[in-house]
Design a protein around this motif. Structure first.
Motif, PDB file in Angstrom:
ATOM      1  N   LEU A 188       9.895   1.765   5.619  1.00  0.00           N
ATOM      2  CA  LEU A 188       8.859   1.203   6.488  1.00  0.00           C
ATOM      3  C   LEU A 188       9.558   0.531   7.658  1.00  0.00           C
ATOM      4  O   LEU A 188      10.436  -0.318   7.470  1.00  0.00           O
ATOM      5  N   ASN A 189       9.154   0.903   8.881  1.00  0.00           N
ATOM      6  CA  ASN A 189       9.743   0.336  10.090  1.00  0.00           C
ATOM      7  C   ASN A 189       8.674  -0.374  10.902  1.00  0.00           C
ATOM      8  O   ASN A 189       7.560   0.156  11.078  1.00  0.00           O
ATOM      9  N   TYR A 190       9.027  -1.579  11.400  1.00  0.00           N
ATOM     10  CA  TYR A 190       8.115  -2.364  12.240  1.00  0.00           C
ATOM     11  C   TYR A 190       8.878  -2.779  13.492  1.00  0.00           C
ATOM     12  O   TYR A 190       9.944  -3.392  13.418  1.00  0.00           O
ATOM     13  N   ASN A 191       8.328  -2.416  14.660  1.00  0.00           N
ATOM     14  CA  ASN A 191       8.991  -2.703  15.930  1.00  0.00           C
ATOM     15  C   ASN A 191       7.991  -3.381  16.859  1.00  0.00           C
ATOM     16  O   ASN A 191       6.985  -2.772  17.247  1.00  0.00           O
ATOM     17  N   ASP A 192       8.259  -4.649  17.208  1.00  0.00           N
ATOM     18  CA  ASP A 192       7.381  -5.417  18.086  1.00  0.00           C
ATOM     19  C   ASP A 192       8.071  -5.571  19.440  1.00  0.00           C
ATOM     20  O   ASP A 192       8.985  -6.387  19.599  1.00  0.00           O
ATOM     21  N   GLU A 193       7.634  -4.777  20.444  1.00  0.00           N
ATOM     22  CA  GLU A 193       8.247  -4.843  21.764  1.00  0.00           C
ATOM     23  C   GLU A 193       7.889  -6.138  22.486  1.00  0.00           C
ATOM     24  O   GLU A 193       8.606  -6.556  23.400  1.00  0.00           O
ATOM     25  N   GLN A 194       6.811  -6.775  22.073  1.00  0.00           N
ATOM     26  CA  GLN A 194       6.391  -8.012  22.726  1.00  0.00           C
ATOM     27  C   GLN A 194       7.307  -9.172  22.355  1.00  0.00           C
ATOM     28  O   GLN A 194       7.714  -9.968  23.207  1.00  0.00           O
ATOM     29  N   SER A 195       7.648  -9.297  21.074  1.00  0.00           N
ATOM     30  CA  SER A 195       8.491 -10.400  20.619  1.00  0.00           C
ATOM     31  C   SER A 195       9.956 -10.006  20.472  1.00  0.00           C
ATOM     32  O   SER A 195      10.819 -10.873  20.308  1.00  0.00           O
ATOM     33  N   GLY A 196      10.238  -8.701  20.525  1.00  0.00           N
ATOM     34  CA  GLY A 196      11.606  -8.248  20.328  1.00  0.00           C
ATOM     35  C   GLY A 196      12.035  -8.229  18.877  1.00  0.00           C
ATOM     36  O   GLY A 196      13.225  -8.081  18.578  1.00  0.00           O
ATOM     37  N   GLN A 197      11.082  -8.362  17.962  1.00  0.00           N
ATOM     38  CA  GLN A 197      11.407  -8.386  16.538  1.00  0.00           C
ATOM     39  C   GLN A 197      11.312  -6.980  15.948  1.00  0.00           C
ATOM     40  O   GLN A 197      10.383  -6.229  16.235  1.00  0.00           O
ATOM     41  N   ARG A 198      12.303  -6.661  15.115  1.00  0.00           N
ATOM     42  CA  ARG A 198      12.327  -5.361  14.445  1.00  0.00           C
ATOM     43  C   ARG A 198      12.646  -5.566  12.969  1.00  0.00           C
ATOM     44  O   ARG A 198      13.586  -6.280  12.620  1.00  0.00           O
ATOM     45  N   ILE A 199      11.840  -4.912  12.116  1.00  0.00           N
ATOM     46  CA  ILE A 199      12.028  -5.007  10.665  1.00  0.00           C
ATOM     47  C   ILE A 199      12.079  -3.592  10.107  1.00  0.00           C
ATOM     48  O   ILE A 199      11.195  -2.776  10.387  1.00  0.00           O
ATOM     49  N   ALA A 200      13.109  -3.336   9.329  1.00  0.00           N
ATOM     50  CA  ALA A 200      13.254  -2.018   8.714  1.00  0.00           C
ATOM     51  C   ALA A 200      13.450  -2.185   7.213  1.00  0.00           C
ATOM     52  O   ALA A 200      14.398  -2.827   6.775  1.00  0.00           O
ATOM     53  N   LEU A 201      12.516  -1.622   6.428  1.00  0.00           N
ATOM     54  CA  LEU A 201      12.662  -1.569   4.976  1.00  0.00           C
ATOM     55  C   LEU A 201      13.112  -0.158   4.624  1.00  0.00           C
ATOM     56  O   LEU A 201      12.404   0.819   4.887  1.00  0.00           O
ATOM     57  N   GLU A 202      14.291  -0.054   4.028  1.00  0.00           N
ATOM     58  CA  GLU A 202      14.887   1.240   3.762  1.00  0.00           C
ATOM     59  C   GLU A 202      15.211   1.388   2.279  1.00  0.00           C
ATOM     60  O   GLU A 202      15.312   0.402   1.551  1.00  0.00           O
ATOM     61  N   ASP A 203      15.381   2.639   1.868  1.00  0.00           N
ATOM     62  CA  ASP A 203      15.742   2.953   0.480  1.00  0.00           C
ATOM     63  C   ASP A 203      14.818   2.236  -0.510  1.00  0.00           C
ATOM     64  O   ASP A 203      15.260   1.669  -1.506  1.00  0.00           O
ATOM     65  N   ILE A 204      13.530   2.283  -0.227  1.00  0.00           N
ATOM     66  CA  ILE A 204      12.566   1.627  -1.113  1.00  0.00           C
ATOM     67  C   ILE A 204      12.424   2.427  -2.398  1.00  0.00           C
ATOM     68  O   ILE A 204      12.161   3.636  -2.373  1.00  0.00           O
ATOM     69  N   ARG A 205      12.603   1.734  -3.512  1.00  0.00           N
ATOM     70  CA  ARG A 205      12.435   2.359  -4.823  1.00  0.00           C
ATOM     71  C   ARG A 205      11.538   1.466  -5.683  1.00  0.00           C
ATOM     72  O   ARG A 205      11.832   0.281  -5.879  1.00  0.00           O
ATOM     73  N   LEU A 206      10.481   2.063  -6.170  1.00  0.00           N
ATOM     74  CA  LEU A 206       9.547   1.359  -7.049  1.00  0.00           C
ATOM     75  C   LEU A 206       9.388   2.184  -8.312  1.00  0.00           C
ATOM     76  O   LEU A 206       9.141   3.392  -8.253  1.00  0.00           O
ATOM     77  N   ASP A 207       9.510   1.523  -9.459  1.00  0.00           N
ATOM     78  CA  ASP A 207       9.375   2.223 -10.732  1.00  0.00           C
ATOM     79  C   ASP A 207       8.502   1.381 -11.655  1.00  0.00           C
ATOM     80  O   ASP A 207       8.839   0.225 -11.947  1.00  0.00           O
ATOM     81  N   VAL A 208       7.364   1.961 -12.072  1.00  0.00           N
ATOM     82  CA  VAL A 208       6.433   1.283 -12.983  1.00  0.00           C
ATOM     83  C   VAL A 208       6.312   2.132 -14.236  1.00  0.00           C
ATOM     84  O   VAL A 208       5.972   3.320 -14.165  1.00  0.00           O
ATOM     85  N   ASN A 209       6.576   1.519 -15.394  1.00  0.00           N
ATOM     86  CA  ASN A 209       6.508   2.248 -16.666  1.00  0.00           C
ATOM     87  C   ASN A 209       5.387   1.693 -17.536  1.00  0.00           C
ATOM     88  O   ASN A 209       5.266   0.480 -17.703  1.00  0.00           O
ATOM     89  N   GLN A 210       4.580   2.623 -18.077  1.00  0.00           N
ATOM     90  CA  GLN A 210       3.488   2.292 -18.998  1.00  0.00           C
ATOM     91  C   GLN A 210       2.431   1.402 -18.355  1.00  0.00           C
ATOM     92  O   GLN A 210       1.893   0.488 -18.971  1.00  0.00           O
ATOM     93  N   PHE A 211       2.117   1.703 -17.097  1.00  0.00           N
ATOM     94  CA  PHE A 211       1.066   0.940 -16.431  1.00  0.00           C
ATOM     95  C   PHE A 211      -0.259   1.154 -17.158  1.00  0.00           C
ATOM     96  O   PHE A 211      -0.601   2.267 -17.545  1.00  0.00           O
ATOM     97  N   ASN A 212      -1.038   0.048 -17.300  1.00  0.00           N
ATOM     98  CA  ASN A 212      -2.331   0.161 -17.972  1.00  0.00           C
ATOM     99  C   ASN A 212      -3.212  -1.020 -17.580  1.00  0.00           C
ATOM    100  O   ASN A 212      -2.745  -2.032 -17.048  1.00  0.00           O
ATOM    101  N   LEU A 213      -4.504  -0.856 -17.860  1.00  0.00           N
ATOM    102  CA  LEU A 213      -5.490  -1.910 -17.619  1.00  0.00           C
ATOM    103  C   LEU A 213      -6.077  -2.408 -18.936  1.00  0.00           C
ATOM    104  O   LEU A 213      -7.198  -2.906 -18.975  1.00  0.00           O
ATOM    105  N   GLN A 214      -5.303  -2.280 -20.008  1.00  0.00           N
ATOM    106  CA  GLN A 214      -5.767  -2.730 -21.320  1.00  0.00           C
ATOM    107  C   GLN A 214      -5.024  -3.992 -21.777  1.00  0.00           C
ATOM    108  O   GLN A 214      -4.904  -4.246 -22.971  1.00  0.00           O
TER     109      GLN A 214
END
Length: 731
Positions: A174-200
């Motif tokens: 995920l990349n965020y680039n704000d030309e107005q404030s000069g702020q830049r944020i880059a989220l890289e190599d995002i890994r999410l792992d959820v095991n046995q997700f449930n609503l019980q």
């Protein structure tokens, strides 16, 4: 039994035939135009470049690849892309209304968010141009309830039983680039792992890993690597959650490291949120962390800030937070207490800390790196009618008035011992509150050098200049150890107890201005105070001998110090100059006075030490000064002046040449009158008589009655030899 087996075999065969027919005769890619059209109706340019296909092993599912998202108005500006995604579900639970998902896989998701110089975000274009509802319905062929023709709407009130064996997100960014404030944020190599997700309400595992790069104009970029693992338990109504075994690890710019473990209970997520839990931060190197954050810090001792740890329990809601008990380890110091924010909207904070021992000097900058404050007058502010006029202080840091104006704090600090400037303070109690731009130090109590210290003060930040007032009192504080701690006893020493009261105030917008603008006045008293190596009694006797042309001082044996039976004084300070208005000390049968100034900016001092003898003998073992002339007479005999850096009473204190010259002349006149007093009195009487006769003659010449002002004035001119004497002579 055979019949039952035949029936089951027939059902399985029918099921397999149905799946086969579904796959062979229903191509999911036929849905791509409808899906893209539905998205376009919402202002989203959705393009599916790859195939939408079926998967059958290990479960039935759908897979899609090569997806991109952009605004309809600017399809070339891609907001999001997806390499591939798939959903695998178990078939049989679907017939019972349950959704059992084997695996939700998202790989290669990339999102690019931008803000232009006018402050407009590119995601805002997604809904800027929506297709009217009737046109959208024609394009999609959907019914009013959003379902395709012939598709039954979801049954109302039916409880969804959802469980997912695994959810994976990988290779995403995920990349965020704000030309107005000069702020830049880059989220890289995002890994999410959820095991046995449930609503019980059964626990399942969640792990996250990513790399973040933060960039701002004028500052160095910051890279943060994050890893987190949690065991989560969700309530079936999604109104509560429990997180256990939480672990967080951060690595900042490859050198700053911070870890934490935590547990938290969340309640009423959809209403009045409440939470409670615990947080533990194992010992970390705060100095290395600050360096990684771009704020390198050097301390006088290398160990300082290398072992910082925290352990606390927290409880709160959407409006408040409380951490208690709070345990902090700061290297060799152990702290306990509590911290609370009673109102997030006002940031109303309360802090209570108790500590054992702290050597504050170890946390100061190394002496070689300290920067001397500029001389008085080189910076600061002037005031006109109470308003501060800022002057150029170069790159000097300003007092954070805006922060102080918003500070809302009630703090109490208690320490067994704090060493500051090599001065040991014990049993310290500090009470402070801040609100509406005013910071009040309501109490500061401590024991110091067998005496006590009490202080109060305030800082007013409501205007455009910080205004500080300070009052303090010392009671029976021993001077000698304080002199040694301040390294002022190389060439002289002071011993004994002292009492003092100090009132001070200053104002400014920088530290230099506060120092330059400091104004203070103090009074002090003491008993049995000893000053060394100068012996004031000896100096008095030597100077009297010099005038008397005698040698009584040389007959006595002198101690290398001055013992003062009583001491009192008053000093003031302004413009970096300490004015010694008066210091009085009793030295045996002498009264010693002191007045003068100490120029802190120039680093010099100049003091006069007038003395008065109360008896013919300065002391039992001192010198005897016969004659009435010396008794109860203020004599300016001694002057001390020199550099504060090399202060040495033995070399700095010398006879006051001007005072000594006046004393010698006055003493000579006294001796002359003492020897020829009758003759001098007769001569003065004869002169007075002649003056009276002359006055009467002049008055008659002027036509007066013998005592006119004109005659007196003319006589005065005659005695002085002025112009009137010439006129009188002619007359």
């Amino acid at each position: 039994m055979k019949l039952i087996l035949k029936i089951l075999a027939a059902l399985v065969a029918l099921l397999l035939i149905a799946i086969l027919v579904l796959v062979l005769f229903f191509d999911l890619n036929m849905l791509k135009p409808r899906i893209e059209a539905a998205a376009r109706a919402q202002g989203v340019d959705l393009r599916i470049g790859g195939d939408i296909g079926w998967t059958f092993w290990p479960s039935v599912g759908v897979a899609v690849s090569d997806i991109r998202v952009a605004p309809v108005a600017t399809p070339e500006e891609v907001l999001a892309e997806l390499d591939k995604a798939s959903l695998l579900v178990e078939l049989m639970p679907l017939f019972k209304g349950n959704v059992v998902v084997h695996h939700v896989l998202v790989d290669g998701a990339r999102i690019d968010l931008k803000v232009d110089r006018q402050g407009n975000g590119n995601w805002e274009k997604l809904t800027a141009e929506k297709v009217p509802a009737d046109v959208a319905q024609q394009q999609t062929g959907a019914g009013a309830d959003g379902a395709a023709p012939g598709e039954p709407a979801a049954a109302e009130g039916q409880e969804l039983q959802l469980s997912v064996e695994r959810i994976s997100l990988s290779n995403s960014a995920l990349n965020y680039n704000d030309e107005q404030s000069g702020q830049r944020i880059a989220l890289e190599d995002i890994r999410l792992d959820v095991n046995q997700f449930n609503l019980q309400a059964q626990p399942f595992d969640v792990s996250v890993a990513l790399k973040t790069r933060l960039e701002s104009e004028g500052s160095a970029p910051m890279n943060i690597a994050l890893q987190s693992g949690n065991r989560v338990q969700l309530q079936s109504d999604l109104n509560g959650a429990k997180i256990t075994g939480g672990e967080l690890n951060l690595v900042i710019n490859d050198s700053g490291k911070l870890a934490a473990t935590y547990e938290v209970n969340l309640n009423d997520l959809q209403g009045d949120l409440r939470f409670d839990g615990s947080v533990k931060v194992p010992a970390f190197d705060a100095k290395a962390l600050l360096g990684a954050l771009g704020t390198p810090l050097q301390t006088r001792e290398s160990y300082a800030l290398t072992k910082v740890a925290l352990d606390t329990r927290v409880v709160g809601n959407k409006n408040s937070l409380q951490a208690e008990p709070l345990t902090i380890t700061l290297d060799k110091t152990n702290l306990t207490g509590s911290f609370a924010i009673s109102d997030f909207s006002r940031m109303a904070m309360k802090l209570a800390i108790k500590g054992d021992q702290l050597i504050a000097d170890d946390y100061l900058a190394p002496e070689a790196q300290t920067t001397a404050a500029p001389a008085a007058g080189t910076g600061g502010s002037t005031t006109a009618g109470g308003a501060a006029v800022a002057v150029d202080d170069g790159d000097e840091e300003l007092i954070p008035l805006d922060v102080l104006k918003t500070l809302n704090l009630d703090a109490s600090l208690d320490f067994d011992k704090i060493t500051f400037a090599d001065i040991p303070l014990e049993a310290i109690r500090v009470r402070l509150n801040a609100a509406n731009g005013q910071v009040n130090l309501t109490q500061t109590d401590a024991r110091v050098y067998d005496g006590t210290l009490a202080a109060k003060g305030s800082l007013d930040a409501r205007g455009n200049t910080a205004v500080i007032r300070f009052d303090s009192a010392l009671t029976n504080v021993q001077i000698e150890p304080a002199m040694k701690a301040l390294e002022l006893g190389d060439n002289f020493g002071i011993a004994g107890g002292i009492n003092a009261n100090l009132q001070a105030n200053t104002r400014g917008i920088t530290m230099n201005q506060l120092v330059d603008g400091l104004q203070a006045n103090a009074d002090f008293t003491g008993a049995h105070v000893r000053f060394s190596p100068l012996n004031i009694e000896q100096k008095f006797c030597e100077l009297v001998d010099l005038v008397n042309k005698s040698d009584t001082a040389g007959l006595a044996s002198w101690d290398p110090f001055t013992e003062m039976r009583e001491l009192s004084g008053k000093i003031t300070m302004a413009n970096s100059v300490v004015n010694v208005e008066s210091i009085k000390a009793g030295v045996h049968q002498l009264e010693l006075g002191t007045n003068g100034k100490i120029d802190l900016a120039a680093g010099g001092y100049d003091l006069l030490l007038p003395m008065k003898l109360l008896n013919e003998e300065t002391s039992e073992n001192g010198c005897r000064v016969p004659g009435n002339y010396w008794i109860n007479r203020s004599l300016s005999l001694l002057r001390c002046h020199g550099s504060l850096e090399t202060l040495n009473p033995l070399t700095d204190c010398r006879p006051d040449s001007k005072g000594l010259a006046n004393l010698t002349k006055d003493f000579a006149e006294f001796k002359l009158r003492e020897k020829h007093g009758d003759k001098i009195d007769a001569a003065e009487q004869k002169v007075d008589q002649k003056k009276e006769e002359l006055l009467q003659k002049l008055d008659k010449k002027l036509g007066g009655d013998g005592d006119s002002d004109a005659a007196k004035s003319l006589l005065k001119g005659l005695l002085k030899g002025g112009s009137r004497s010439s006129a009188a002579t002619e007359e």
